[in-house]
Design a protein around this motif. Sequence first.
Motif, short mmCIF file in Angstrom:
data_model
loop_
_atom_site.label_atom_id
_atom_site.label_comp_id
_atom_site.label_asym_id
_atom_site.label_seq_id
_atom_site.Cartn_x
_atom_site.Cartn_y
_atom_site.Cartn_z
N SER A 37 0.83 -1.20 0.00
CA SER A 37 0.00 0.00 0.00
C SER A 37 0.86 1.25 0.00
CB SER A 37 -0.95 -0.02 1.20
OG SER A 37 -1.86 -1.10 1.07
N VAL A 38 2.09 1.11 -0.46
CA VAL A 38 3.01 2.23 -0.62
C VAL A 38 3.42 2.35 -2.08
CG1 VAL A 38 5.25 3.20 0.06
CG2 VAL A 38 3.84 1.99 1.76
N LEU A 39 3.88 1.25 -2.67
CA LEU A 39 4.32 1.23 -4.07
C LEU A 39 3.45 0.29 -4.89
CD1 LEU A 39 8.19 1.05 -3.50
CD2 LEU A 39 6.78 3.07 -3.92
N ASP A 40 3.70 0.27 -6.18
CA ASP A 40 2.95 -0.59 -7.10
C ASP A 40 3.84 -1.77 -7.50
OD1 ASP A 40 1.63 -1.82 -9.18
OD2 ASP A 40 1.19 0.03 -10.26
N PRO A 41 3.52 -2.98 -7.03
CA PRO A 41 4.34 -4.14 -7.37
C PRO A 41 4.48 -4.38 -8.87
CG PRO A 41 2.84 -4.70 -5.60
CD PRO A 41 2.44 -3.33 -6.11
N ALA A 42 3.49 -4.00 -9.66
CA ALA A 42 3.59 -4.17 -11.12
C ALA A 42 4.69 -3.28 -11.68
CB ALA A 42 2.25 -3.87 -11.78
N GLN A 43 4.85 -2.08 -11.14
CA GLN A 43 5.93 -1.21 -11.58
C GLN A 43 7.29 -1.79 -11.17
OE1 GLN A 43 4.77 2.46 -9.66
NE2 GLN A 43 4.08 3.32 -11.60
N ILE A 44 7.36 -2.35 -9.97
CA ILE A 44 8.61 -2.97 -9.52
C ILE A 44 8.98 -4.11 -10.45
CG2 ILE A 44 9.75 -4.21 -7.64
CD1 ILE A 44 7.86 -2.64 -5.70
N ALA A 45 8.01 -4.94 -10.78
CA ALA A 45 8.25 -6.08 -11.67
C ALA A 45 8.70 -5.60 -13.05
CB ALA A 45 6.99 -6.93 -11.79
N ALA A 46 8.10 -4.52 -13.55
CA ALA A 46 8.44 -4.02 -14.88
C ALA A 46 9.84 -3.42 -14.92
CB ALA A 46 7.41 -2.99 -15.32
N ARG A 47 10.24 -2.76 -13.85
CA ARG A 47 11.53 -2.08 -13.84
C ARG A 47 12.68 -2.98 -13.37
NH1 ARG A 47 11.15 3.88 -13.80
NH2 ARG A 47 9.72 4.24 -15.53
N ALA A 48 12.40 -4.02 -12.64
CA ALA A 48 13.47 -4.87 -12.10
C ALA A 48 14.45 -5.35 -13.18
CB ALA A 48 12.87 -6.06 -11.35
N PRO A 49 14.00 -5.82 -14.33
CA PRO A 49 14.96 -6.29 -15.34
C PRO A 49 15.91 -5.21 -15.85
CG PRO A 49 12.75 -7.07 -15.85
CD PRO A 49 12.62 -6.07 -14.74
N LEU A 50 15.56 -3.96 -15.64
CA LEU A 50 16.39 -2.85 -16.12
C LEU A 50 17.58 -2.57 -15.19
CD1 LEU A 50 13.53 -0.40 -17.13
CD2 LEU A 50 14.82 -1.96 -18.61
N LEU A 51 17.65 -3.26 -14.07
CA LEU A 51 18.72 -3.01 -13.11
C LEU A 51 20.07 -3.56 -13.58
CD1 LEU A 51 16.80 -3.73 -9.81
CD2 LEU A 51 17.38 -1.49 -10.79
#
Length: 170
Positions: A115-129
Motif C-alpha cells: 500500500s506504498v508502491l505498485d508491485p507491477a511497476q517494480i516487476a516491470a523495472r526490475a529487469p532494467l537493473l
Amino acid sequence: MLNSPWLDLRGSRLERTVLTQVLDVVGGVAPRLVVSHLGRHYGEALHAATGGEWDYDLAWKPHGFAVRAGFVRTVRRGHARVARGLAVDCPVLVLASDAAGPDDRRHDALLTTDSVLDPAQIAARAPLLGPDVTFVQVSGGAHDLALSPAPARERYLEEVRRFLAARLGG
C-alpha cells in the motif's frame, strides 16, 4: 537484495510526467518546499503502539512525514536512470508483494498488499537493473516484506536464503 524497491512513482500518468517536470524545476529552486505528506496509515498498521506487530524507532521510520520538492526531484531523476537501464554487475534479487492496495487510506489489507508502491511497476523495472536479476513476488506481503505477517514474512526470508545459497554455493 532489494525489498520492494522504489523504482517508479506510483500515481497517474499526469503525476508521473507533468508533475515530475514541474517538481524538477521547483525542486531546483525551492528544494525544502513541502509538496505533499506521506500518509500515516501504513506505519500505524505496523507499529506496536498503534496496534501493529513491530516496535521500532519512530525517529528512523516515522508514521508519516513531509515530502519536499528537492526529495521528489532527486528520486524522480533516479527513477529516470533506472528507466534507461542500469548495469549492476552483481546478481540482484528483487522481491515485492503480489498485490497493490490503496495508498491513500486505512484498509483491511494494509499488511497483506503493498500500500506504498505498485508491485507491477517494480516487476516491470526490475529487469532494467542489470543483466542478472531475479524477481520474486511474495503472496500476501506488505510493502516492507520483512515486516509482513506470517506466512509472507517466512516466504520472503526463504527466498532470500534460497538466492544466497544458489549464488554463494551454500
